[in-house]
Enzyme design. Structure first.
Site, short mmCIF file in Angstrom:
data_model
loop_
_atom_site.label_atom_id
_atom_site.label_comp_id
_atom_site.label_asym_id
_atom_site.label_seq_id
_atom_site.Cartn_x
_atom_site.Cartn_y
_atom_site.Cartn_z
N GLN A 146 0.84 -1.20 0.00
CA GLN A 146 0.00 0.00 0.00
C GLN A 146 0.87 1.25 0.00
OE1 GLN A 146 -3.18 0.26 3.08
NE2 GLN A 146 -2.17 2.14 3.69
N GLY A 147 0.80 2.05 -1.06
CA GLY A 147 1.59 3.28 -1.16
C GLY A 147 0.75 4.51 -0.88
N SER A 149 1.25 6.72 2.54
CA SER A 149 1.97 7.72 3.33
C SER A 149 3.17 8.29 2.58
CB SER A 149 2.45 7.12 4.66
OG SER A 149 1.36 6.74 5.46
N SER A 181 4.68 -0.89 4.15
CA SER A 181 4.91 -2.20 4.76
C SER A 181 5.19 -3.25 3.69
CB SER A 181 3.68 -2.63 5.58
OG SER A 181 3.48 -1.74 6.66
N GLU A 265 -9.01 -2.43 6.28
CA GLU A 265 -7.79 -2.64 7.05
C GLU A 265 -8.07 -2.64 8.54
OE1 GLU A 265 -3.27 -0.85 7.10
OE2 GLU A 265 -4.90 0.58 6.88
N GLU A 394 -5.42 10.17 16.40
CA GLU A 394 -6.15 11.42 16.17
C GLU A 394 -7.09 11.28 14.98
OE1 GLU A 394 -2.53 12.13 18.46
OE2 GLU A 394 -2.88 11.16 16.54
#
Length: 410
Positions: A146-147, A149, A181, A265, A394
């Site tokens: 997963q790209g 961040s 990851s 997720e 948050e």
């Protein structure tokens, strides 16, 4: 609510247990001294995307044989339709399957592809995308990362700066992703890019793309974490050509596709079973002759362990409630964020409980000779990342406040 198995679910649970006993490869043993991925669905000692390409032939062959055994049943992606390699199981049956695999301490296969991307494509993908990408995931033949961040765009994901410019039938992608990851082991990446830098709101100018990990212009560099392990990486895109056919959903509407992925997720059972097993092992050790000396040092430890046990049962019920919503035909929403938030903070509390139990011995990092092989020392390092993996606390609280409690955004 009554979470007792129906007769059909109980029979399926026994079927899963028998399957694991009979089909899990003997050569595929846990690597107890290796640091594992931080993903919640991982089982200690295993990391299937890494194991399938391991140098050790027994481990590599065992990982692939396990994938083949699961794929025969459609159990890599059990909730998917059979036409794409799934088993067509209900959401509750899928929950039982993963619960029993975690309890048996055998790894799931193709985690990010099966748990995140696949369900997202089933909702938002074209027929061509489903036919091209879902069967290889369901067979354990293709892995995904997963790209999302970026440097400076983690919690504030909508501020991402990786650009994609349309050029005929392609997008030209330039930018950087970080904390991806297992990206160094992936065959494919699903990536958020900015296609409209002038959008009136940042999240409205984002597009969701599927990119081959070995495409020209993609550079992947592993990152070493606080434990000395390399569970994630940074990825650079320099003039990478991506076919428009690899866009999921509409251009500039990728944010909403990504929110579906993040909902899937945050809805799993894996963390609950891991924490339950870790706490049970702690209690067993503290009752043993070697462990009693630690138990005597903290009179309040019994009450603290009881609180952790109660919280684990709460987390289990949150997971069951989330999957019950899926079973009713709903996508995970704010309920999954509650699950993620509670589970992440529980991970840290549980790690601190173990550290308090062992006092100064909790500082021992080397496993040999340490109490419980330094399991809670390593858990404490693992848990540092819990409250920002899959969305910070948050962000989770904002989701719960706005979507669950209907509070204003400002």
């Amino acid at each position: 609510m009554n979470w007792d198995d129906t007769p059909e679910e109980a029979a399926f649970r026994e079927e899963v247990r028998a399957f694991v006993r009979e089909r899990f490869p003997e050569s595929y043993r846990p690597a107890g001294d290796e640091e594992q991925s931080l993903e919640p669905e991982d089982v200690a000692g295993y990391n299937w995307p890494v194991d399938r390409v391991a140098d050790d032939p027994g481990r590599r062959d065992g990982a692939r044989a396990w994938a083949e055994a699961l794929a025969e049943r459609g159990w890599i992606a059990p909730h998917w339709p059979e036409e794409y390699g799934g088993a067509g199981l209900s959401a509750l049956e899928e929950f039982v399957l993963h619960e029993e695999m975690m309890r048996a301490r055998v790894p799931t296969v193709n985690g990010i592809g099966a748990f995140l991307l696949g369900p997202t494509l089933l909702v938002h993908g074209t027929d061509e995308q489903k036919a091209a990408h879902l069967p290889p995931i369901a067979k354990g033949e293709a892995t995904w990362a997963q790209g999302f961040s970026e440097p400076g765009s983690g919690s504030d994901l909508a501020s991402l700066r990786t650009r994609a410019v349309r050029d005929g039938d392609d997008y030209i992608v330039d930018g950087q992703k970080v904390w991806t990851s297992l990206g160094q082991y992936a065959d494919w990446l699903f990536v958020l890019v900015r296609t409209d830098p002038d959008a009136d709101r940042p999240h409205r100018g984002i597009t969701f793309l599927l990119i081959e990990a070995n495409a020209p212009g993609v550079t992947i560099r592993p990152i070493t974490d606080i434990r000395g392990a390399v569970p994630f990486c940074e990825i650079f895109f320099e003039g990478v050509r991506v076919p428009v056919a690899n866009r999921v959903g509409e251009e500039n509407r990728g944010w909403y596709v990504a929110m579906s992925a993040l909902g899937f997720e945050r809805a799993g059972i894996g963390a609950t079973i891991k924490y339950e097993q870790a706490l049970a092992e702690l209690v067993t050790y503290l009752r043993s002759p070697d462990g009693r000396r630690f138990a005597r040092r903290s009179p309040a430890l019994r009450q603290e362990i009881a609180r952790r046990q109660t919280e684990i049962r709460v987390l289990y019920n949150l997971a069951r409630y989330t999957v019950s919503r899926q079973a009713a035909g709903d996508e995970p929403d704010f309920e999954a964020s509650i699950n993620q938030l509670f589970g992440a903070e529980l991970h840290q509390r549980l790690a601190r409980t173990g550290a308090r139990a062992f006092g100064r011995s909790a500082a021992l990092w080397e496993r040999e000779g340490a109490p419980m092989n330094a399991a809670f020392t390593h858990m404490r390092r693992d848990s540092v990342a819990s409250t920002f993996l899959g969305g910070t606390t948050e962000i989770q609280r904002n989701v719960i406040a706005t979507r669950g409690l209907n509070l204003p955004r400002s």
